[in-house]
Design a protein around this motif. Structure first.
Motif, short mmCIF file in Angstrom:
data_model
loop_
_atom_site.label_atom_id
_atom_site.label_comp_id
_atom_site.label_asym_id
_atom_site.label_seq_id
_atom_site.Cartn_x
_atom_site.Cartn_y
_atom_site.Cartn_z
N PHE A 79 0.83 -1.20 0.00
CA PHE A 79 0.00 0.00 0.00
C PHE A 79 0.87 1.26 0.00
O PHE A 79 0.63 2.20 -0.77
CB PHE A 79 -0.93 -0.02 1.22
CG PHE A 79 -1.91 1.12 1.27
CD1 PHE A 79 -2.86 1.30 0.29
CD2 PHE A 79 -1.89 2.01 2.34
CE1 PHE A 79 -3.77 2.35 0.34
CE2 PHE A 79 -2.80 3.06 2.41
CZ PHE A 79 -3.73 3.23 1.41
N ALA A 106 -8.06 2.10 -9.70
CA ALA A 106 -8.30 1.49 -8.39
C ALA A 106 -9.74 1.04 -8.18
O ALA A 106 -9.99 -0.01 -7.58
CB ALA A 106 -7.90 2.47 -7.28
N VAL A 107 -10.69 1.81 -8.64
CA VAL A 107 -12.10 1.50 -8.37
C VAL A 107 -12.53 0.15 -8.95
O VAL A 107 -13.13 -0.66 -8.23
CB VAL A 107 -13.02 2.66 -8.82
CG1 VAL A 107 -14.48 2.27 -8.79
CG2 VAL A 107 -12.78 3.89 -7.94
N VAL A 109 -10.69 -2.47 -9.62
CA VAL A 109 -9.99 -3.52 -8.87
C VAL A 109 -10.69 -3.74 -7.53
O VAL A 109 -10.94 -4.87 -7.12
CB VAL A 109 -8.50 -3.17 -8.66
CG1 VAL A 109 -7.84 -4.12 -7.69
CG2 VAL A 109 -7.77 -3.14 -10.00
N TYR A 110 -11.04 -2.66 -6.85
CA TYR A 110 -11.74 -2.77 -5.57
C TYR A 110 -13.10 -3.45 -5.74
O TYR A 110 -13.46 -4.34 -4.97
CB TYR A 110 -11.93 -1.38 -4.93
CG TYR A 110 -12.88 -1.42 -3.76
CD1 TYR A 110 -12.44 -1.89 -2.52
CD2 TYR A 110 -14.21 -1.07 -3.90
CE1 TYR A 110 -13.31 -1.97 -1.45
CE2 TYR A 110 -15.08 -1.14 -2.83
CZ TYR A 110 -14.63 -1.60 -1.61
OH TYR A 110 -15.49 -1.68 -0.56
N MET A 111 -13.86 -3.01 -6.75
CA MET A 111 -15.20 -3.56 -6.94
C MET A 111 -15.16 -5.07 -7.19
O MET A 111 -15.94 -5.82 -6.59
CB MET A 111 -15.90 -2.85 -8.11
CG MET A 111 -16.31 -1.43 -7.78
SD MET A 111 -16.94 -0.50 -9.20
CE MET A 111 -18.32 -1.51 -9.71
N THR A 161 -12.65 -7.21 -6.44
CA THR A 161 -12.12 -7.89 -5.26
C THR A 161 -13.16 -7.95 -4.14
O THR A 161 -13.33 -8.98 -3.49
CB THR A 161 -10.84 -7.19 -4.75
OG1 THR A 161 -9.91 -7.12 -5.83
CG2 THR A 161 -10.22 -7.91 -3.59
N PHE A 162 -13.88 -6.86 -3.91
CA PHE A 162 -14.90 -6.82 -2.86
C PHE A 162 -15.97 -7.87 -3.13
O PHE A 162 -16.39 -8.58 -2.22
CB PHE A 162 -15.51 -5.43 -2.76
CG PHE A 162 -16.48 -5.28 -1.62
CD1 PHE A 162 -16.02 -5.15 -0.32
CD2 PHE A 162 -17.85 -5.28 -1.84
CE1 PHE A 162 -16.90 -5.02 0.75
CE2 PHE A 162 -18.74 -5.15 -0.79
CZ PHE A 162 -18.26 -5.02 0.51
N ARG A 163 -16.41 -7.99 -4.36
CA ARG A 163 -17.44 -8.99 -4.69
C ARG A 163 -16.91 -10.41 -4.47
O ARG A 163 -17.63 -11.26 -3.96
CB ARG A 163 -17.91 -8.81 -6.13
CG ARG A 163 -18.72 -7.55 -6.30
CD ARG A 163 -19.68 -7.69 -7.46
NE ARG A 163 -20.41 -6.47 -7.67
CZ ARG A 163 -21.57 -6.19 -7.11
NH1 ARG A 163 -22.12 -7.03 -6.29
NH2 ARG A 163 -22.19 -5.07 -7.36
N ARG A 187 -16.66 -10.94 -0.64
CA ARG A 187 -17.99 -11.05 -0.01
C ARG A 187 -18.65 -12.40 -0.32
O ARG A 187 -19.53 -12.84 0.39
CB ARG A 187 -18.91 -9.92 -0.48
CG ARG A 187 -18.60 -8.58 0.11
CD ARG A 187 -18.81 -8.57 1.59
NE ARG A 187 -20.21 -8.76 1.91
CZ ARG A 187 -20.84 -8.19 2.89
NH1 ARG A 187 -20.20 -7.36 3.68
NH2 ARG A 187 -22.10 -8.43 3.12
#
Length: 149
Positions: free
Chosen positions: A19, A55-56, A58-60, A62-64, A67
């Protein structure tokens, strides 16, 4: 059990380093770059917009994926906030955060990463941030005591 704790600690260190490197490479640790991004007009620097565009998604994704799991890989439960309401404290805190970010050019993560450079502005920022956190904690305790009496 100790081995799992060691793995958690080492993975946290590795993710933290990754990070920090990402913040440094993207320019998020350079206050001038942040202020130029937040200042619309002739001197506007859109380069951080490309960082967010990368970034957005990749986050979306990975988050899915995360979860969809029953538990995290290195823990027994997820620690995801359950509250969804917009409160006065949330709005006031967001406004203070925005002003601080716009005026100082740092947000908490990049400010902490910038401490490693020995930059006086980073030191002042982190000291101010920690002071604000302490003042808020003292205010909350005072408010709780006042409610009890």
């Amino acid at each position: 059990m100790k081995r799992l704790a060691d793995i958690r600690n080492w993975s946290a260190l590795l993710v933290g380093i990754l990070f920090a490197v990402g913040l440094s490479i993207s320019g998020m640790t350079q206050p001038k770059k942040i202020v130029d991004f937040l200042t619309f007009g002739a001197g506007w620097d859109p380069s951080l917009l490309f960082v967010m565009i990368g970034a957005v998604p990749v986050y979306m994704i990975t988050f899915r994926l995360v979860r969809g799991r029953k538990t995290p890989v290195l823990d027994t439960q997820f620690y995801i906030p359950k509250r969804t309401e917009i409160t006065k404290s949330l709005v006031v805190g967001s406004v203070i955060f925005g002003f601080g970010w716009g005026l100082g050019g740092y947000c908490p993560g990049p400010g902490l990463v910038s401490l490693g450079t020995g930059s006086v502005t980073a030191i002042v920022f982190v000291f101010s941030m920690m002071s604000g956190m302490l003042i808020y904690r003292m205010y909350e305790r005072w408010s709780e005591l006042r409610k009890k009496n």
